[in-house]
Design a protein around this motif. Sequence first.
Motif, PDB file in Angstrom:
ATOM      1  N   SER A 110       0.846  -1.186   0.000  1.00  0.00           N
ATOM      2  CA  SER A 110       0.000   0.000   0.000  1.00  0.00           C
ATOM      3  C   SER A 110       0.892   1.249   0.000  1.00  0.00           C
ATOM      4  CB  SER A 110      -0.966  -0.042   1.185  1.00  0.00           C
ATOM      5  OG  SER A 110      -2.001   0.907   1.042  1.00  0.00           O
ATOM      6  N   SER A 166       1.153  -3.660  -4.141  1.00  0.00           N
ATOM      7  CA  SER A 166      -0.025  -2.785  -4.180  1.00  0.00           C
ATOM      8  C   SER A 166       0.370  -1.316  -4.025  1.00  0.00           C
ATOM      9  CB  SER A 166      -1.035  -3.189  -3.093  1.00  0.00           C
ATOM     10  OG  SER A 166      -1.493  -4.501  -3.306  1.00  0.00           O
ATOM     11  N   ALA A 225       0.017  -6.393  -7.695  1.00  0.00           N
ATOM     12  CA  ALA A 225      -1.179  -5.911  -7.025  1.00  0.00           C
ATOM     13  C   ALA A 225      -2.073  -7.108  -6.738  1.00  0.00           C
ATOM     14  CB  ALA A 225      -1.910  -4.896  -7.908  1.00  0.00           C
ATOM     15  N   THR A 226      -3.168  -6.870  -6.037  1.00  0.00           N
ATOM     16  CA  THR A 226      -4.188  -7.908  -5.893  1.00  0.00           C
ATOM     17  C   THR A 226      -5.258  -7.669  -6.958  1.00  0.00           C
ATOM     18  OG1 THR A 226      -5.643  -6.751  -4.325  1.00  0.00           O
ATOM     19  CG2 THR A 226      -3.728  -7.912  -3.408  1.00  0.00           C
ATOM     20  N   GLU A 247      -8.380  -5.019  -5.659  1.00  0.00           N
ATOM     21  CA  GLU A 247      -7.912  -4.113  -4.614  1.00  0.00           C
ATOM     22  C   GLU A 247      -9.032  -3.258  -4.008  1.00  0.00           C
ATOM     23  OE1 GLU A 247      -4.758  -3.643  -3.506  1.00  0.00           O
ATOM     24  OE2 GLU A 247      -3.363  -4.271  -5.094  1.00  0.00           O
ATOM     25  N   THR A 272      -9.590  -0.199  -8.974  1.00  0.00           N
ATOM     26  CA  THR A 272      -8.477  -1.129  -8.765  1.00  0.00           C
ATOM     27  C   THR A 272      -7.366  -0.860  -9.763  1.00  0.00           C
ATOM     28  OG1 THR A 272      -9.794  -2.902  -7.764  1.00  0.00           O
ATOM     29  CG2 THR A 272      -7.803  -3.569  -8.942  1.00  0.00           C
ATOM     30  N   HIS A 317      -7.549  -5.489  -1.440  1.00  0.00           N
ATOM     31  CA  HIS A 317      -6.342  -4.839  -0.934  1.00  0.00           C
ATOM     32  C   HIS A 317      -5.918  -5.481   0.389  1.00  0.00           C
ATOM     33  CE1 HIS A 317      -3.548  -1.464  -0.770  1.00  0.00           C
ATOM     34  NE2 HIS A 317      -3.914  -1.194   0.473  1.00  0.00           N
TER      35      HIS A 317
END
Length: 511
Positions: A194, A220, A311-312, A315, A380, A422
């Motif tokens: 993050s 992320s 990333a997911t 998110e 996202t 996320h």
Amino acid sequence: MALGVLVETLQGKLEGVQEDSLQAFRGVPFARPPTGVLRFHAPEPPEPWVGVREASRFGRAAPQTKAGFDLFSGFDVGEQGEDCLYLNVYTPAADGARRPVMLWIHGGAYIMGSGSQAVYRFGALVRRGDVVVVSINYRLGALGFLHLADLGGASRNATGNAGLLDQVAALQWVHDNIGAFGGDPGKVTIFGESAGGMSVGTLLGTPAAQALFHRAVPQSGAAHSVLGRRGATKLASSMLEELGILPRQLDRLWSTPVEAILEAQQRCYTRAVGRGQRSFQPVIDGDVLPEPPLDAIRKGLARDVPVLVGATRDEWRLFGLMDPQSAKLDMAALVARIETRIPGADDSGTTRGHKIVEGYRRARGRARDDPPELFFAIETDRMFRIPAVRLAEAQSSNQRHTYAYLFTWPSVLMGGALRACHGVDVPFVFGAIGSKGADRFVGGGSEAEALQQRTMDAWLAFARNGDPNHPGLPTWAPYATERRATMFLGPKCELVDAPFEEERRIWEGIL
């Protein structure tokens, strides 16, 4: 737990603790307390001490408002205060060996978090990988990223990048001292999630940080999260207005109670979030950041640094918990939201927001008439996946060892409605599967444990060799724009070429 583990640093002797098979040194100062006249200043080197300093307890976290993640355990930051520039070292043994070092930068939107949060289980990485792990604090919010230079702050030596420079100071401390803890100062990996991932991406484009780290894992977060001078000055003006301070009264900022600063900061932050924007973050000030970090990366500033970025898959679904209106959007409201976040129009008058929504309606097939679904997909990509793609593109043009991933394991919260949201990757990176908090968020069982092993081993292999490949995963090809190879990490681990390619093309020329 037992005291008695002694290490000598450049500043003095530390006494850490033995905890089962690792040694921990907590609350280690890496800079002078940024208090009084040093508020808003770049960090200064730590002062030496005489005798032995106990290092069994965490230092204070940076001042911050209450986190918005009461759903999850492990996010408490403990005692707070402006005297917050401390780090923590976890090592198999302070024996002079030269182990890989992994320095963790916590997330929290640049306004909350600390290096001591229990959600990060550093010991699992230390034990599994025979590595040294360091976690750090840095100044947050207005105290870390208030750009005053264009409002008269330059005469007070204020910097709008104090928090970023805190991270550089921590890296310098590691460079100078980590050898005494069994770590190799020539093999330092920075990783974070993050805002921590955004910090990692920004450090790749920060001249002062070069040569202080040798691998980078932005999770992320990438290199987009910066403010230009104009936007940063506008934010600083809003802060002054909230505090009732005129630019000619700037000196009052140094005596304003921290509680008042936090209250004003929260109001500024809330307004920004309402517009789909961030507030306090690193600033392209012409000094610490001479240019946008991504531009510096494209030009090869960090060409010697292997990068693992990703990333997911879903998110923004986590942030939907704090935005109940997102579940009620109709198509007109969706377009209006995206137009606010991405202003502008083409020569025919068609707005960017409208074009993006229509592009996602075409790309997402069955979800084309589901505005909330489209909103989560667009946000996202806007905030996380496309910035990760841009960083992978930029770095891969200079560094062959650039790798991309997409984390696809779904959260079990709310009956699975959050999907691969996320933060879902964090328990897997830190070996937390099986703990109460992780089980509530991502579930458990043999499949989760297997993914945890694969994920930890990939991160550890990357820290050791600059390459995440290991026997538990399919062959992980480097990222290149011709193929865009991306490792999916989830119930099925597989290498996928150019995932969500139609959506990626929508952002060309926009982000």
